[in-house]
Design an enzyme around this catalytic site. Structure first.
Site, PDB file in Angstrom:
ATOM      1  N   HIS A 190      62.587  31.970 -86.880  1.00 26.90           N
ATOM      2  CA  HIS A 190      61.676  30.837 -86.728  1.00 26.90           C
ATOM      3  C   HIS A 190      61.433  30.464 -85.275  1.00 26.90           C
ATOM      4  O   HIS A 190      62.145  30.890 -84.361  1.00 26.90           O
ATOM      5  CB  HIS A 190      62.190  29.628 -87.520  1.00 26.90           C
ATOM      6  CG  HIS A 190      63.418  28.995 -86.968  1.00 26.90           C
ATOM      7  ND1 HIS A 190      64.692  29.449 -87.255  1.00 26.90           N
ATOM      8  CD2 HIS A 190      63.559  27.955 -86.108  1.00 26.90           C
ATOM      9  CE1 HIS A 190      65.567  28.687 -86.615  1.00 26.90           C
ATOM     10  NE2 HIS A 190      64.917  27.789 -85.908  1.00 26.90           N
ATOM     11  N   HIS A 226      63.057  25.368 -89.872  1.00 31.53           N
ATOM     12  CA  HIS A 226      63.998  26.157 -89.049  1.00 31.53           C
ATOM     13  C   HIS A 226      64.818  27.110 -89.915  1.00 31.53           C
ATOM     14  O   HIS A 226      65.930  27.470 -89.552  1.00 31.53           O
ATOM     15  CB  HIS A 226      64.885  25.199 -88.241  1.00 31.53           C
ATOM     16  CG  HIS A 226      64.093  24.362 -87.271  1.00 31.53           C
ATOM     17  ND1 HIS A 226      64.044  24.617 -85.925  1.00 31.53           N
ATOM     18  CD2 HIS A 226      63.259  23.312 -87.494  1.00 31.53           C
ATOM     19  CE1 HIS A 226      63.221  23.750 -85.347  1.00 31.53           C
ATOM     20  NE2 HIS A 226      62.722  22.955 -86.285  1.00 31.53           N
ATOM     21  N   ASP A 267      60.805  27.386 -82.447  1.00 28.19           N
ATOM     22  CA  ASP A 267      61.133  25.987 -82.114  1.00 28.19           C
ATOM     23  C   ASP A 267      60.069  25.429 -81.184  1.00 28.19           C
ATOM     24  O   ASP A 267      59.819  26.001 -80.114  1.00 28.19           O
ATOM     25  CB  ASP A 267      62.468  25.897 -81.380  1.00 28.19           C
ATOM     26  CG  ASP A 267      63.661  25.926 -82.309  1.00 28.19           C
ATOM     27  OD1 ASP A 267      64.790  25.738 -81.819  1.00 28.19           O
ATOM     28  OD2 ASP A 267      63.467  26.141 -83.511  1.00 28.19           O
ATOM     29  N   HIS A 310      60.904  19.435 -81.426  1.00 33.57           N
ATOM     30  CA  HIS A 310      62.106  19.615 -82.237  1.00 33.57           C
ATOM     31  C   HIS A 310      63.281  18.853 -81.623  1.00 33.57           C
ATOM     32  O   HIS A 310      64.164  18.370 -82.356  1.00 33.57           O
ATOM     33  CB  HIS A 310      62.423  21.104 -82.360  1.00 33.57           C
ATOM     34  CG  HIS A 310      63.722  21.437 -83.015  1.00 33.57           C
ATOM     35  ND1 HIS A 310      64.186  20.819 -84.145  1.00 33.57           N
ATOM     36  CD2 HIS A 310      64.669  22.357 -82.686  1.00 33.57           C
ATOM     37  CE1 HIS A 310      65.367  21.331 -84.481  1.00 33.57           C
ATOM     38  NE2 HIS A 310      65.692  22.258 -83.616  1.00 33.57           N
ATOM     39  N   HIS A 336      68.287  23.933 -76.317  1.00 36.33           N
ATOM     40  CA  HIS A 336      67.330  23.029 -76.954  1.00 36.33           C
ATOM     41  C   HIS A 336      66.942  21.905 -75.997  1.00 36.33           C
ATOM     42  O   HIS A 336      65.754  21.615 -75.793  1.00 36.33           O
ATOM     43  CB  HIS A 336      67.934  22.436 -78.233  1.00 36.33           C
ATOM     44  CG  HIS A 336      67.956  23.373 -79.385  1.00 36.33           C
ATOM     45  ND1 HIS A 336      68.964  24.280 -79.592  1.00 36.33           N
ATOM     46  CD2 HIS A 336      67.075  23.559 -80.408  1.00 36.33           C
ATOM     47  CE1 HIS A 336      68.710  24.976 -80.688  1.00 36.33           C
ATOM     48  NE2 HIS A 336      67.583  24.569 -81.197  1.00 36.33           N
ATOM     49  N   TRP A 372      52.499  34.129-108.547  1.00 33.56           N
ATOM     50  CA  TRP A 372      52.722  33.378-107.296  1.00 33.56           C
ATOM     51  C   TRP A 372      53.967  32.533-107.433  1.00 33.56           C
ATOM     52  O   TRP A 372      54.553  32.405-108.509  1.00 33.56           O
ATOM     53  CB  TRP A 372      51.476  32.550-106.929  1.00 33.56           C
ATOM     54  CG  TRP A 372      50.937  31.596-107.961  1.00 33.56           C
ATOM     55  CD1 TRP A 372      51.242  31.566-109.286  1.00 33.56           C
ATOM     56  CD2 TRP A 372      49.976  30.566-107.727  1.00 33.56           C
ATOM     57  NE1 TRP A 372      50.532  30.585-109.906  1.00 33.56           N
ATOM     58  CE2 TRP A 372      49.738  29.941-108.981  1.00 33.56           C
ATOM     59  CE3 TRP A 372      49.283  30.104-106.615  1.00 33.56           C
ATOM     60  CZ2 TRP A 372      48.843  28.887-109.130  1.00 33.56           C
ATOM     61  CZ3 TRP A 372      48.393  29.041-106.784  1.00 33.56           C
ATOM     62  CH2 TRP A 372      48.183  28.451-108.015  1.00 33.56           C
TER      63      TRP A 372
HETATM   64  O1  LIG Z   1      66.702  24.794 -83.838  1.00 27.64           O
HETATM   65  C1  LIG Z   1      67.564  25.057 -84.685  1.00 27.64           C
HETATM   66  O2  LIG Z   1      67.325  25.607 -85.765  1.00 27.64           O
HETATM   67  C2  LIG Z   1      68.922  24.705 -84.338  1.00 27.64           C
HETATM   68  O3  LIG Z   1      69.576  25.567 -83.785  1.00 27.64           O
HETATM   69  C3  LIG Z   1      69.403  23.302 -84.558  1.00 27.64           C
HETATM   70  C4  LIG Z   1      68.714  22.471 -85.425  1.00 27.64           C
HETATM   71  C5  LIG Z   1      69.165  21.161 -85.605  1.00 27.64           C
HETATM   72  C6  LIG Z   1      70.282  20.689 -84.963  1.00 27.64           C
HETATM   73  C7  LIG Z   1      70.977  21.506 -84.088  1.00 27.64           C
HETATM   74  C8  LIG Z   1      70.522  22.812 -83.891  1.00 27.64           C
HETATM   75  S1  LIG Z   1      71.410  23.823 -82.789  1.00 27.64           S
HETATM   76 MN   LIG Z   2      65.239  26.031 -84.679  1.00 31.11          MN
END
Ligand SMILES: O=C(O)C(=O)c1ccccc1S
Ligand SMILES: [Mn+2]
Length: 258
Positions: A74, A70, A76, A80, A207, A62
């Site tokens: 993945h 992320h 979201d 987030h 986002h 293991w």
């Molecule tokens: O959700 C994500 O993995 C991602 O694209 C992201 C993460 C953190 C900051 C900006 C972004 S743009």
């Molecule tokens: Mn993400």
């Protein structure tokens, strides 16, 4: 079993329905998003062997894993993003499980993305797609096919002196998708936003707008070229991480067989 469940089992057994894997391998070499140096960074995937049928564990093998929520292919969750921080059931362990299986449509932007690293999904493209395939169904996943998953090494993040250059949606495109009542938006690129997403208003519109509306994202998908524009089902259950903002997951699609 109910007739529908029996029919699904028979369709899968008989090849009338096929399963397509939309997931990249979790691999230390798979790129993760790179943010400006003043910000915290996403951990790459790491495996540390704990035992391998040896003195550390005579009958078992293991690994301990290191990764970010992320990393790799993945999911979201709404919390987030700051816009979704107060959304009800906004963490991966709170999202109703019904959200993890549902209809999916694919908007093919591969030709445009192949000619322009900063290709934008716009309302015009979405309306043109609907003129051919019908209105985007309520509560469907919408995936933006770019064939970006076929890129390797540095070409995947495609970093230049001003940051990443990769395709994504405009704010107006996301707003139109939200008007259609979508469940979430998915991409082949490292983020649901374009590489230059920080320059939109609002910055990172996928986002900001999706998660603010309590919707979900999927990133680092592959094999979207194997999906039909409509008529497929998506299976995308994230890990049940307490208070999690997302998680690596296995994304599968059910499509009509040959
Ligand atoms: O959700 C994500 O993995 C991602 O694209 C992201 C993460 C953190 C900051 C900006 C972004 S743009
Ligand atoms: Mn993400």
């Amino acid at each position: 079993m109910s007739d529908a469940i029996t029919a699904l089992a028979e369709a899968l057994a008989g090849g009338v329905a096929k399963v397509v894997d939309l997931t990249h391998r979790l691999d230390p070499d798979f790129p993760v998003i790179v943010l400006p140096p003043e910000f915290g960074q996403c951990a790459r995937f790491r495996m540390e062997e704990v035992s391998a049928y040896d003195h550390r564990g005579p009958a078992w093998k293991w690994h301990n894993l290191t990764l970010n929520e992320h990393t790799g292919t993945h999911f979201d969750a709404p919390i987030h993003w700051v816009s979704g921080k107060d959304v009800a059931n906004g963490a991966v362990d709170e999202i109703p499980p019904e959200a993890f299986i549902g209809p999916v449509v694919v908007i093919d932007c591969s030709e445009g993305a192949g000619q322009d690293d900063d290709f934008e999904l716009t309302p015009e493209i979405i309306l043109e797609w609907e003129a051919t395939h019908g209105t985007i169904p309520d509560d469907a996943w919408v995936l933006m096919r770019t064939d970006w998953s076929k890129r390797r090494g540095a070409d995947y993040l495609n970093m230049r002196e001003d940051g990443a250059h990769s395709p994504g949606p405009t704010p107006a495109a996301i707003s139109l998708l939200l008007e259609r009542g979508i469940r979430g938006f998915g991409t082949e690129t490292v983020g649901t936003d374009a590489g230059q997403g920080m320059h939109y208003d609002p910055p990172f519109p996928a986002h900001y707008l999706l998660h603010g509306a309590g919707k979900y994202g999927l990133q680092c998908l592959c094999n979207l070229d194997q999906l039909p524009p409509t008529g497929a089902m998506l299976i995308a259950p994230p890990l049940k991480i307490k208070g999690g903002t997302g998680s690596p997951l296995r994304v599968l699609a059910l499509i009509p067989g040959d």
